[in-house]
Design a protein around this motif. Structure first.
Motif, PDB file in Angstrom:
ATOM      1  N   ASP A   1       1.173   7.352  -9.251  1.00 51.50           N
ATOM      2  CA  ASP A   1       1.029   8.770  -8.911  1.00 51.50           C
ATOM      3  C   ASP A   1       2.063   9.575  -9.709  1.00 51.50           C
ATOM      4  OD1 ASP A   1       1.136  11.345  -7.701  1.00 51.50           O
ATOM      5  OD2 ASP A   1       0.437  10.512  -5.800  1.00 51.50           O
ATOM      6  N   GLU A   2       1.560  10.434 -10.563  1.00 55.80           N
ATOM      7  CA  GLU A   2       2.428  11.251 -11.423  1.00 55.80           C
ATOM      8  C   GLU A   2       3.372  12.142 -10.609  1.00 55.80           C
ATOM      9  OE1 GLU A   2       4.327  12.644 -14.597  1.00 55.80           O
ATOM     10  OE2 GLU A   2       2.857  11.035 -14.659  1.00 55.80           O
ATOM     11  N   ARG A   3       2.933  12.575  -9.439  1.00 51.98           N
ATOM     12  CA  ARG A   3       3.802  13.429  -8.612  1.00 51.98           C
ATOM     13  C   ARG A   3       5.055  12.667  -8.186  1.00 51.98           C
ATOM     14  NH1 ARG A   3      -0.579  14.808  -4.228  1.00 51.98           N
ATOM     15  NH2 ARG A   3      -0.781  12.568  -4.542  1.00 51.98           N
TER      16      ARG A   3
ATOM     17  N   LEU B   1       9.955   4.306  -4.141  1.00 51.85           N
ATOM     18  CA  LEU B   1       9.538   5.423  -4.987  1.00 51.85           C
ATOM     19  C   LEU B   1       9.088   4.922  -6.360  1.00 51.85           C
ATOM     20  CD1 LEU B   1       9.204   8.453  -5.418  1.00 51.85           C
ATOM     21  CD2 LEU B   1      11.650   8.546  -6.026  1.00 51.85           C
ATOM     22  N   TYR B   2       9.762   3.950  -6.897  1.00 54.29           N
ATOM     23  CA  TYR B   2       9.373   3.346  -8.174  1.00 54.29           C
ATOM     24  C   TYR B   2       7.927   2.844  -8.105  1.00 54.29           C
ATOM     25  CZ  TYR B   2       9.051  -0.228 -11.806  1.00 54.29           C
ATOM     26  OH  TYR B   2       8.638  -1.011 -12.861  1.00 54.29           O
TER      27      TYR B   2
ATOM     28  N   HIS C   1      18.298  14.191   1.843  1.00 50.46           N
ATOM     29  CA  HIS C   1      17.312  15.034   2.542  1.00 50.46           C
ATOM     30  C   HIS C   1      16.307  15.615   1.543  1.00 50.46           C
ATOM     31  CE1 HIS C   1      19.253  14.736   6.382  1.00 50.46           C
ATOM     32  NE2 HIS C   1      20.274  15.521   6.101  1.00 50.46           N
ATOM     33  N   ALA C   2      16.806  16.127   0.415  1.00 51.41           N
ATOM     34  CA  ALA C   2      15.917  16.732  -0.587  1.00 51.41           C
ATOM     35  C   ALA C   2      14.952  15.691  -1.166  1.00 51.41           C
ATOM     36  CB  ALA C   2      16.749  17.377  -1.702  1.00 51.41           C
ATOM     37  N   LEU C   3      15.450  14.497  -1.435  1.00 47.86           N
ATOM     38  CA  LEU C   3      14.603  13.427  -1.947  1.00 47.86           C
ATOM     39  C   LEU C   3      13.513  13.079  -0.938  1.00 47.86           C
ATOM     40  CD1 LEU C   3      13.902  11.139  -3.947  1.00 47.86           C
ATOM     41  CD2 LEU C   3      15.696   9.763  -2.839  1.00 47.86           C
ATOM     42  N   TYR C   4      13.915  12.893   0.302  1.00 39.70           N
ATOM     43  CA  TYR C   4      12.943  12.548   1.341  1.00 39.70           C
ATOM     44  C   TYR C   4      11.892  13.652   1.504  1.00 39.70           C
ATOM     45  CZ  TYR C   4      10.859  11.294   5.764  1.00 39.70           C
ATOM     46  OH  TYR C   4       9.955  10.985   6.747  1.00 39.70           O
ATOM     47  N   GLU C   5      12.341  14.909   1.520  1.00 44.62           N
ATOM     48  CA  GLU C   5      11.403  16.022   1.682  1.00 44.62           C
ATOM     49  C   GLU C   5      10.405  16.090   0.523  1.00 44.62           C
ATOM     50  OE1 GLU C   5      13.904  19.451   2.316  1.00 44.62           O
ATOM     51  OE2 GLU C   5      14.660  18.626   4.207  1.00 44.62           O
ATOM     52  N   ALA C   6      10.875  15.804  -0.694  1.00 40.06           N
ATOM     53  CA  ALA C   6       9.974  15.808  -1.844  1.00 40.06           C
ATOM     54  C   ALA C   6       8.918  14.713  -1.717  1.00 40.06           C
ATOM     55  CB  ALA C   6      10.775  15.641  -3.141  1.00 40.06           C
ATOM     56  N   ILE C   7       9.342  13.528  -1.304  1.00 41.57           N
ATOM     57  CA  ILE C   7       8.382  12.418  -1.131  1.00 41.57           C
ATOM     58  C   ILE C   7       7.417  12.744   0.005  1.00 41.57           C
ATOM     59  CG2 ILE C   7       8.153   9.978  -0.498  1.00 41.57           C
ATOM     60  CD1 ILE C   7      10.949   9.571  -1.863  1.00 41.57           C
ATOM     61  N   ALA C   8       7.935  13.278   1.100  1.00 39.78           N
ATOM     62  CA  ALA C   8       7.091  13.612   2.256  1.00 39.78           C
ATOM     63  C   ALA C   8       6.077  14.713   1.895  1.00 39.78           C
ATOM     64  CB  ALA C   8       7.956  14.052   3.438  1.00 39.78           C
ATOM     65  N   ALA C   9       6.474  15.639   1.038  1.00 38.62           N
ATOM     66  CA  ALA C   9       5.559  16.704   0.634  1.00 38.62           C
ATOM     67  C   ALA C   9       4.372  16.131  -0.165  1.00 38.62           C
ATOM     68  CB  ALA C   9       6.293  17.755  -0.188  1.00 38.62           C
ATOM     69  N   VAL C  10       4.644  15.172  -1.031  1.00 41.41           N
ATOM     70  CA  VAL C  10       3.565  14.533  -1.788  1.00 41.41           C
ATOM     71  C   VAL C  10       2.654  13.760  -0.841  1.00 41.41           C
ATOM     72  CG1 VAL C  10       3.011  12.792  -3.535  1.00 41.41           C
ATOM     73  CG2 VAL C  10       4.827  14.458  -3.956  1.00 41.41           C
ATOM     74  N   ARG C  11       3.260  13.096   0.114  1.00 39.85           N
ATOM     75  CA  ARG C  11       2.447  12.350   1.081  1.00 39.85           C
ATOM     76  C   ARG C  11       1.535  13.305   1.852  1.00 39.85           C
ATOM     77  NH1 ARG C  11       4.005   9.270   6.601  1.00 39.85           N
ATOM     78  NH2 ARG C  11       2.040   8.154   6.802  1.00 39.85           N
ATOM     79  N   ALA C  12       2.083  14.431   2.289  1.00 39.29           N
ATOM     80  CA  ALA C  12       1.297  15.405   3.049  1.00 39.29           C
ATOM     81  C   ALA C  12       0.134  15.950   2.199  1.00 39.29           C
ATOM     82  CB  ALA C  12       2.187  16.542   3.534  1.00 39.29           C
TER      83      ALA C  12
ATOM     84  N   THR D   1       0.861  -1.186   0.000  1.00 42.31           N
ATOM     85  CA  THR D   1       0.000   0.000   0.000  1.00 42.31           C
ATOM     86  C   THR D   1       0.897   1.236   0.000  1.00 42.31           C
ATOM     87  OG1 THR D   1      -0.053   0.195   2.404  1.00 42.31           O
ATOM     88  CG2 THR D   1      -1.744  -1.230   1.364  1.00 42.31           C
ATOM     89  N   PRO D   2       0.366   2.369  -0.437  1.00 42.80           N
ATOM     90  CA  PRO D   2       1.167   3.590  -0.364  1.00 42.80           C
ATOM     91  C   PRO D   2       1.682   3.858   1.059  1.00 42.80           C
ATOM     92  CG  PRO D   2      -0.721   3.963  -1.764  1.00 42.80           C
ATOM     93  CD  PRO D   2      -0.900   2.601  -1.149  1.00 42.80           C
ATOM     94  N   GLU D   3       0.866   3.591   2.048  1.00 36.96           N
ATOM     95  CA  GLU D   3       1.303   3.822   3.431  1.00 36.96           C
ATOM     96  C   GLU D   3       2.510   2.948   3.778  1.00 36.96           C
ATOM     97  OE1 GLU D   3       1.604   5.787   6.835  1.00 36.96           O
ATOM     98  OE2 GLU D   3       0.224   6.301   5.228  1.00 36.96           O
ATOM     99  N   MET D   4       2.474   1.706   3.367  1.00 39.84           N
ATOM    100  CA  MET D   4       3.617   0.817   3.611  1.00 39.84           C
ATOM    101  C   MET D   4       4.865   1.337   2.896  1.00 39.84           C
ATOM    102  SD  MET D   4       1.725  -2.875   3.260  1.00 39.84           S
ATOM    103  CE  MET D   4       3.088  -3.915   3.717  1.00 39.84           C
ATOM    104  N   LEU D   5       4.681   1.824   1.683  1.00 37.74           N
ATOM    105  CA  LEU D   5       5.819   2.344   0.921  1.00 37.74           C
ATOM    106  C   LEU D   5       6.391   3.605   1.559  1.00 37.74           C
ATOM    107  CD1 LEU D   5       4.430   1.672  -2.661  1.00 37.74           C
ATOM    108  CD2 LEU D   5       6.276   0.428  -1.486  1.00 37.74           C
ATOM    109  N   TYR D   6       5.520   4.464   2.068  1.00 40.64           N
ATOM    110  CA  TYR D   6       6.013   5.650   2.781  1.00 40.64           C
ATOM    111  C   TYR D   6       6.784   5.233   4.041  1.00 40.64           C
ATOM    112  CZ  TYR D   6       3.156   8.748  -0.134  1.00 40.64           C
ATOM    113  OH  TYR D   6       2.621   9.441  -1.182  1.00 40.64           O
ATOM    114  N   ASN D   7       6.322   4.201   4.715  1.00 43.61           N
ATOM    115  CA  ASN D   7       7.043   3.706   5.898  1.00 43.61           C
ATOM    116  C   ASN D   7       8.420   3.164   5.515  1.00 43.61           C
ATOM    117  OD1 ASN D   7       5.065   4.418   7.731  1.00 43.61           O
ATOM    118  ND2 ASN D   7       4.048   2.434   7.619  1.00 43.61           N
ATOM    119  N   ILE D   8       8.508   2.493   4.374  1.00 42.10           N
ATOM    120  CA  ILE D   8       9.800   2.006   3.882  1.00 42.10           C
ATOM    121  C   ILE D   8      10.731   3.180   3.617  1.00 42.10           C
ATOM    122  CG2 ILE D   8      10.928   0.916   1.881  1.00 42.10           C
ATOM    123  CD1 ILE D   8       8.456  -0.993   1.782  1.00 42.10           C
ATOM    124  N   VAL D   9      10.210   4.189   2.940  1.00 46.55           N
ATOM    125  CA  VAL D   9      11.024   5.377   2.648  1.00 46.55           C
ATOM    126  C   VAL D   9      11.528   5.992   3.947  1.00 46.55           C
ATOM    127  CG1 VAL D   9      10.946   7.748   1.762  1.00 46.55           C
ATOM    128  CG2 VAL D   9       9.963   5.871   0.415  1.00 46.55           C
ATOM    129  N   ARG D  10      10.645   6.174   4.909  1.00 48.55           N
ATOM    130  CA  ARG D  10      11.017   6.796   6.180  1.00 48.55           C
ATOM    131  C   ARG D  10      12.063   5.958   6.928  1.00 48.55           C
ATOM    132  NH1 ARG D  10       6.364   7.881   7.896  1.00 48.55           N
ATOM    133  NH2 ARG D  10       5.946   5.913   8.929  1.00 48.55           N
TER     134      ARG D  10
END
Length: 182
Positions: free
Chosen positions: A98-100, A91-92, A168-179, A15-24
Motif C-alpha cells: 500500500d503506497e499510503r 508498517l514495513y 502518537h502522530a505515527l499511530y494516527e497516520a496509520i489509523a487514518a489509512v486504515r479508516a 493480513t493487514p488486519e493482523m498488522l493493524y492489531n500489532i500496531v495498536r
C-alpha cells in the motif's frame, strides 16, 4: 529473538488486519509505559544527587546505585523502543502492499530509525550504562543523566514528550489509512 539488522528477514505472512492489531497493541504498550519511564528517570536523578553529595568513601557505593538505576531505566527504554520496532516492522509489511503506508514510512523514517537504532544498543544495557560515564576515575561525570539525554552509539536519546508525540502522530497516520480502507 529478532536482531535489528535482520528484522525484515523471514517475517511470517500477516493480513493487514493482523498488522493493524500489532500496531495498536504495541502503540498502547509504549504509551502505557511512558509514565513508568518518567518515574525511573526520577530514580536516576535521585541516585545521581546522592552520589554527587556523597563523601569520598561513599562514592563507590553510590555509583553502584546510580548504575543500578540507569540499568533499570535502560531496561524500560528497551521495552519502549521494542514497541517502536514492532510498529516499524508491521508498517514495513503494510507498506509493501500500500503506497499510503509507504509514504507514512518515509515521512517517519528518521524517528523510526532513531528508535530502532537505540533498541540495537539496548540489547546490552550494562554496556550502555558504562558508555554514559565520562572523565577519569576520580572525576567521573554523568552528563546524560544531568541533561536527560543519553548516548547510544552516536545517537543522543531519551524517552520524552517529543518521542511520545511522534509515536502518537505515527499511530494516527496509520489509523487514518486504515479508516480510509474500511
Amino acid at each position: 529473538m529478532r536482531d535489528v539488522q535482520n528484522r525484515y528477514q523471514g517475517l511470517p505472512p500477516r493480513t493487514p488486519e493482523m498488522l493493524y492489531n500489532i500496531v495498536r497493541k504495541f502503540y498502547r504498550g509504549a504509551v502505557n509505559h511512558y509514565d513508568l519511564i518518567q518515574e525511573k528517570k526520577a530514580d536516576v536523578k535521585r541516585a545521581l544527587a546522592e552520589w554527587t553529595g556523597a563523601k569520598e568513601d561513599e562514592r563507590q557505593q553510590r555509583q553502584q546505585a546510580v548504575n543500578g538505576a540507569l540499568t533499570t531505566l535502560f531496561l524500560e527504554f528497551h521495552f519502549y523502543v521494542t514497541c517502536w520496532l514492532q510498529i516499524e516492522m508491521a508498517l514495513y509489511r503494510l507498506a509493501k502492499n500500500d503506497e499510503r503506508h509507504a509514504r507514512i514510512m518515509e515521512q517517519f523514517r528518521g524517528v523510526l530509525e532513531t528508535h530502532v537504532n537505540v533498541r540495537h544498543y539496548l540489547e546490552q544495557p550494562e554496556k550502555c550504562v558504562d558508555a554514559q560515564w565520562e572523565g577519569d576515575p576520580k572525576n567521573r561525570r554523568l552528563p546524560g543523566a544531568e541533561r536527560d539525554l543519553y548516548r547510544f552509539g552516536e545517537t543522543l536519546f531519551t524517552v520524552d514528550t517529543q518521542s511520545l508525540e511522534s509515536l502518537h502522530a505515527l499511530y494516527e497516520a496509520i489509523a487514518a489509512v486504515r479508516a480510509e480502507s474500511e
